[in-house]
Design a protein around this motif. Structure first.
Motif, PDB file in Angstrom:
ATOM      1  N   LEU A 223      36.425  33.326  64.267  1.00 42.33           N
ATOM      2  CA  LEU A 223      36.450  32.301  63.432  1.00 42.33           C
ATOM      3  C   LEU A 223      36.931  32.609  62.042  1.00 42.33           C
ATOM      4  CD1 LEU A 223      33.785  29.845  64.769  1.00 42.33           C
ATOM      5  CD2 LEU A 223      36.330  29.581  65.260  1.00 42.33           C
ATOM      6  N   ILE A 224      36.233  33.494  61.501  1.00 48.59           N
ATOM      7  CA  ILE A 224      36.403  33.766  59.990  1.00 48.59           C
ATOM      8  C   ILE A 224      37.757  34.454  59.871  1.00 48.59           C
ATOM      9  CG2 ILE A 224      35.425  35.110  58.296  1.00 48.59           C
ATOM     10  CD1 ILE A 224      32.820  35.006  59.316  1.00 48.59           C
ATOM     11  N   LEU A 225      38.029  35.223  60.630  1.00 46.28           N
ATOM     12  CA  LEU A 225      39.379  35.665  60.538  1.00 46.28           C
ATOM     13  C   LEU A 225      40.696  34.774  60.709  1.00 46.28           C
ATOM     14  CD1 LEU A 225      39.201  39.226  62.377  1.00 46.28           C
ATOM     15  CD2 LEU A 225      39.254  38.963  59.911  1.00 46.28           C
ATOM     16  N   LEU A 226      40.563  33.880  61.734  1.00 46.97           N
ATOM     17  CA  LEU A 226      41.422  32.719  61.974  1.00 46.97           C
ATOM     18  C   LEU A 226      41.394  31.855  60.849  1.00 46.97           C
ATOM     19  CD1 LEU A 226      40.815  32.160  65.674  1.00 46.97           C
ATOM     20  CD2 LEU A 226      42.713  33.374  64.533  1.00 46.97           C
ATOM     21  N   ALA A 227      40.337  31.570  59.897  1.00 49.40           N
ATOM     22  CA  ALA A 227      40.198  30.539  58.907  1.00 49.40           C
ATOM     23  C   ALA A 227      40.874  31.259  57.638  1.00 49.40           C
ATOM     24  CB  ALA A 227      39.019  30.150  58.715  1.00 49.40           C
ATOM     25  N   LEU A 228      40.871  32.659  57.573  1.00 47.07           N
ATOM     26  CA  LEU A 228      41.250  33.149  56.229  1.00 47.07           C
ATOM     27  C   LEU A 228      42.597  32.489  55.707  1.00 47.07           C
ATOM     28  CD1 LEU A 228      40.560  36.934  56.389  1.00 47.07           C
ATOM     29  CD2 LEU A 228      39.663  35.169  54.821  1.00 47.07           C
ATOM     30  N   PRO A 229      43.729  32.317  56.237  1.00 49.02           N
ATOM     31  CA  PRO A 229      44.705  31.574  55.695  1.00 49.02           C
ATOM     32  C   PRO A 229      44.551  30.329  54.896  1.00 49.02           C
ATOM     33  CG  PRO A 229      45.299  32.450  57.868  1.00 49.02           C
ATOM     34  CD  PRO A 229      44.182  32.411  57.764  1.00 49.02           C
ATOM     35  N   TRP A 230      43.494  29.586  55.241  1.00 45.58           N
ATOM     36  CA  TRP A 230      43.405  28.281  54.447  1.00 45.58           C
ATOM     37  C   TRP A 230      42.723  28.733  52.944  1.00 45.58           C
ATOM     38  CZ3 TRP A 230      40.509  26.057  59.119  1.00 45.58           C
ATOM     39  CH2 TRP A 230      41.464  25.230  59.835  1.00 45.58           C
ATOM     40  N   PHE A 231      42.326  30.095  52.925  1.00 43.73           N
ATOM     41  CA  PHE A 231      41.651  30.719  51.528  1.00 43.73           C
ATOM     42  C   PHE A 231      42.667  31.509  50.585  1.00 43.73           C
ATOM     43  CE2 PHE A 231      38.262  29.828  54.088  1.00 43.73           C
ATOM     44  CZ  PHE A 231      37.359  29.278  53.287  1.00 43.73           C
ATOM     45  N   GLU A 232      43.868  31.568  51.133  1.00 45.93           N
ATOM     46  CA  GLU A 232      44.882  32.367  50.662  1.00 45.93           C
ATOM     47  C   GLU A 232      45.350  31.759  49.252  1.00 45.93           C
ATOM     48  OE1 GLU A 232      46.154  35.277  50.819  1.00 45.93           O
ATOM     49  OE2 GLU A 232      45.593  35.891  52.849  1.00 45.93           O
ATOM     50  N   PRO A 233      45.381  30.349  49.187  1.00 46.00           N
ATOM     51  CA  PRO A 233      45.591  29.813  47.777  1.00 46.00           C
ATOM     52  C   PRO A 233      44.829  30.026  46.701  1.00 46.00           C
ATOM     53  CG  PRO A 233      46.285  28.098  49.273  1.00 46.00           C
ATOM     54  CD  PRO A 233      45.531  29.343  50.199  1.00 46.00           C
ATOM     55  N   LEU A 234      43.507  29.980  47.240  1.00 48.16           N
ATOM     56  CA  LEU A 234      42.380  30.290  46.464  1.00 48.16           C
ATOM     57  C   LEU A 234      42.508  31.745  46.023  1.00 48.16           C
ATOM     58  CD1 LEU A 234      39.568  29.357  45.006  1.00 48.16           C
ATOM     59  CD2 LEU A 234      38.488  30.079  47.218  1.00 48.16           C
ATOM     60  N   ILE A 235      42.736  32.428  46.871  1.00 49.74           N
ATOM     61  CA  ILE A 235      42.670  34.123  46.623  1.00 49.74           C
ATOM     62  C   ILE A 235      43.886  34.248  45.543  1.00 49.74           C
ATOM     63  CG2 ILE A 235      43.355  36.285  47.595  1.00 49.74           C
ATOM     64  CD1 ILE A 235      41.998  35.341  50.289  1.00 49.74           C
ATOM     65  N   ALA A 236      44.816  33.819  45.450  1.00 52.06           N
ATOM     66  CA  ALA A 236      46.219  33.740  44.872  1.00 52.06           C
ATOM     67  C   ALA A 236      45.811  33.360  43.163  1.00 52.06           C
ATOM     68  CB  ALA A 236      47.358  33.151  45.271  1.00 52.06           C
ATOM     69  N   ARG A 237      45.036  32.193  43.215  1.00 48.30           N
ATOM     70  CA  ARG A 237      44.560  31.707  42.093  1.00 48.30           C
ATOM     71  C   ARG A 237      43.562  32.554  41.313  1.00 48.30           C
ATOM     72  NH1 ARG A 237      44.862  26.582  44.691  1.00 48.30           N
ATOM     73  NH2 ARG A 237      42.485  26.886  45.038  1.00 48.30           N
ATOM     74  N   ALA A 238      42.637  33.131  42.142  1.00 44.70           N
ATOM     75  CA  ALA A 238      41.702  34.027  41.617  1.00 44.70           C
ATOM     76  C   ALA A 238      42.409  35.406  41.215  1.00 44.70           C
ATOM     77  CB  ALA A 238      40.798  34.551  42.592  1.00 44.70           C
ATOM     78  N   LEU A 243      44.000  38.648  36.373  1.00 45.19           N
ATOM     79  CA  LEU A 243      44.804  39.354  35.516  1.00 45.19           C
ATOM     80  C   LEU A 243      45.025  38.837  34.243  1.00 45.19           C
ATOM     81  CD1 LEU A 243      47.335  40.173  38.640  1.00 45.19           C
ATOM     82  CD2 LEU A 243      45.834  41.470  37.718  1.00 45.19           C
ATOM     83  N   SER A 244      45.141  37.379  34.233  1.00 44.47           N
ATOM     84  CA  SER A 244      45.200  36.776  32.837  1.00 44.47           C
ATOM     85  C   SER A 244      44.068  37.241  31.938  1.00 44.47           C
ATOM     86  CB  SER A 244      45.296  35.174  33.005  1.00 44.47           C
ATOM     87  OG  SER A 244      45.090  34.580  31.694  1.00 44.47           O
ATOM     88  N   LEU A 245      42.820  37.268  32.516  1.00 46.24           N
ATOM     89  CA  LEU A 245      41.727  37.665  31.616  1.00 46.24           C
ATOM     90  C   LEU A 245      41.808  39.296  31.035  1.00 46.24           C
ATOM     91  CD1 LEU A 245      38.735  36.149  33.697  1.00 46.24           C
ATOM     92  CD2 LEU A 245      39.659  35.347  31.286  1.00 46.24           C
ATOM     93  N   ARG A 246      42.436  39.986  32.171  1.00 46.45           N
ATOM     94  CA  ARG A 246      42.587  41.386  31.952  1.00 46.45           C
ATOM     95  C   ARG A 246      43.543  41.703  30.648  1.00 46.45           C
ATOM     96  NH1 ARG A 246      46.491  44.927  35.283  1.00 46.45           N
ATOM     97  NH2 ARG A 246      47.653  43.359  34.168  1.00 46.45           N
ATOM     98  N   ASP A 247      44.713  40.583  30.941  1.00 47.58           N
ATOM     99  CA  ASP A 247      45.587  41.047  29.537  1.00 47.58           C
ATOM    100  C   ASP A 247      45.182  40.335  28.463  1.00 47.58           C
ATOM    101  OD1 ASP A 247      47.487  41.747  31.605  1.00 47.58           O
ATOM    102  OD2 ASP A 247      48.262  40.000  31.889  1.00 47.58           O
ATOM    103  N   THR A 248      44.537  39.365  28.184  1.00 46.57           N
ATOM    104  CA  THR A 248      43.806  38.711  27.125  1.00 46.57           C
ATOM    105  C   THR A 248      42.825  39.872  26.703  1.00 46.57           C
ATOM    106  OG1 THR A 248      43.843  36.422  27.860  1.00 46.57           O
ATOM    107  CG2 THR A 248      42.283  36.687  26.092  1.00 46.57           C
ATOM    108  N   TRP A 249      41.917  40.563  27.371  1.00 50.00           N
ATOM    109  CA  TRP A 249      41.080  41.381  26.715  1.00 50.00           C
ATOM    110  C   TRP A 249      41.916  42.504  26.222  1.00 50.00           C
ATOM    111  CZ3 TRP A 249      40.031  46.676  28.313  1.00 50.00           C
ATOM    112  CH2 TRP A 249      38.627  47.142  27.734  1.00 50.00           C
TER     113      TRP A 249
END
Length: 336
Positions: A223-238, A243-249
């Motif tokens: 169930l967890i593996l099948l539900a992972l695509p729902w969290f792909e937008p959250l992974i992309a935003r994270a 990367l933005s925080l790294r560039d700022t630092w």
């Protein structure tokens, strides 16, 4: 006749890695397709059916007791030592370290944080869902059973569903989920299925889980593996946020890189076109403005006439009787 040297297997591997692009132009991110939704709903219905069969003490519970009384660890004791090590492939700590090391190298190689973030999200979902189910149903294991034939539910246990099995499905299945090609995804899916199946059956062999615990653990991990695509937008935003925080630092004044120093002899390579308004090169004018150097007064002695001086801090004692170089000294004549 000149022949080329044959490359070793390790050299061919590194040569192939050097040809790998730093970041794939098109990363194949799974989407929540209709086929995946159907599989997710079917697995969820199967999960609920297993829980209901255990709650009503159906034939599945009787099968659990039959397997427990069979005592597989006594029937085949010769494989007990091997399975004690094999079951480690389902423990969360060692498997998370092994898989995160591989995905971390892949993230560094491809310059993307998605593999590590996907692993983190899957393990977080695993801890929340499986942990809540374990505590909520509170089933006791075979070694702690209180009444023969009972389902042992809501007695303070924490084995339903099997955490080893669910962890093996998620940890090794994430490699297939993140595979770059369809062929690699098929091979890794088969490998993770066999590994998780072996881990689940090993817990039944050792007597730490009921058979129904293992079946529910397979469903929970899938169930967890099948539900992972729902969290792909959250992974992309994270990933974008990190990367933005790294560039700022890196852009802070304290971490800014120093400007490159001018090459030595750059002033000597200047052409007459870079002249000041007075018609003279600035470097020549700067050199002419320096005060002249004056030598010390007195006659200049040759090296042979200088008296040797013991340097400061030297352990050698001063030789007051040493004669300067170039001078002759009276030496005794042999024989008289």
């Amino acid at each position: 006749m000149r022949t080329e040297r044959l490359l070793t297997r390790m050299e061919r591997v590194f040569e192939r890695l050097d040809r790998e692009p730093e970041r794939p132009a098109h990363i194949d991110v799974p989407v929540m397709s209709r086929h995946r939704v159907v599989l997710f709903l079917a697995t969820l219905a199967f999960y609920a059916a297993i829980v209901w069969a255990v709650v009503i003490t159906s034939w599945l519970v009787r099968l659990d007791w039959q397997v427990m009384f069979f005592r597989p660890y006594q029937q085949w004791p010769e494989i007990h030592a091997f399975l004690d090590y094999y079951v480690v492939l389902g423990q969360r700590g060692p498997t998370a370290v092994m898989v995160s090391a591989w995905l971390g190298w892949r993230s560094w190689r491809q310059h993307t944080l998605r593999p590590l973030l996907a692993l983190g999200v899957s393990l977080l979902l695993l801890n929340i869902t499986v942990g809540a189910a374990k505590i909520g149903m509170g089933r006791l294991g075979p070694h702690y059973a209180t009444s023969i034939g009972s389902n042992e539910m809501w007695l303070g246990g924490d084995i339903f569903p099997s955490g080893h099995t669910a962890n093996a499905v998620v940890t090794w299945g994430i490699l297939a989920y993140l595979a770059s090609t369809p062929a690699a995804r098929r091979w890794l899916s088969a490998l993770s299925a066999v590994t998780s199946l072996g881990v689940g059956l090993t817990t039944v062999y050792l007597g730490t889980h009921w058979l129904s615990d293992v079946v529910l653990g397979w469903a929970a991990g899938l169930l967890i593996l099948l539900a992972l695509p729902w969290f792909e937008p959250l992974i992309a935003r994270a990933e974008a946020r990190i990367l933005s925080l790294r560039d700022t630092w890196l852009a802070r004044p304290g971490t800014a890189t120093a400007p490159a120093a001018a090459p030595i002899g750059a002033s000597a390579l200047r052409t007459p076109t870079h002249e000041s308004a007075g018609g003279q090169d600035p470097s020549i004018a700067a050199r002419s403005a320096r005060p002249p150097l004056h030598r010390a007064s007195g006659p200049h002695t040759t090296r042979s006439e200088r008296i040797p001086v013991t340097p400061a801090g030297s352990r050698r004692p001063p030789h007051s009787d040493r004669m300067p170089r170039g001078t002759t000294s009276a030496r005794p004549v042999p024989g008289g």
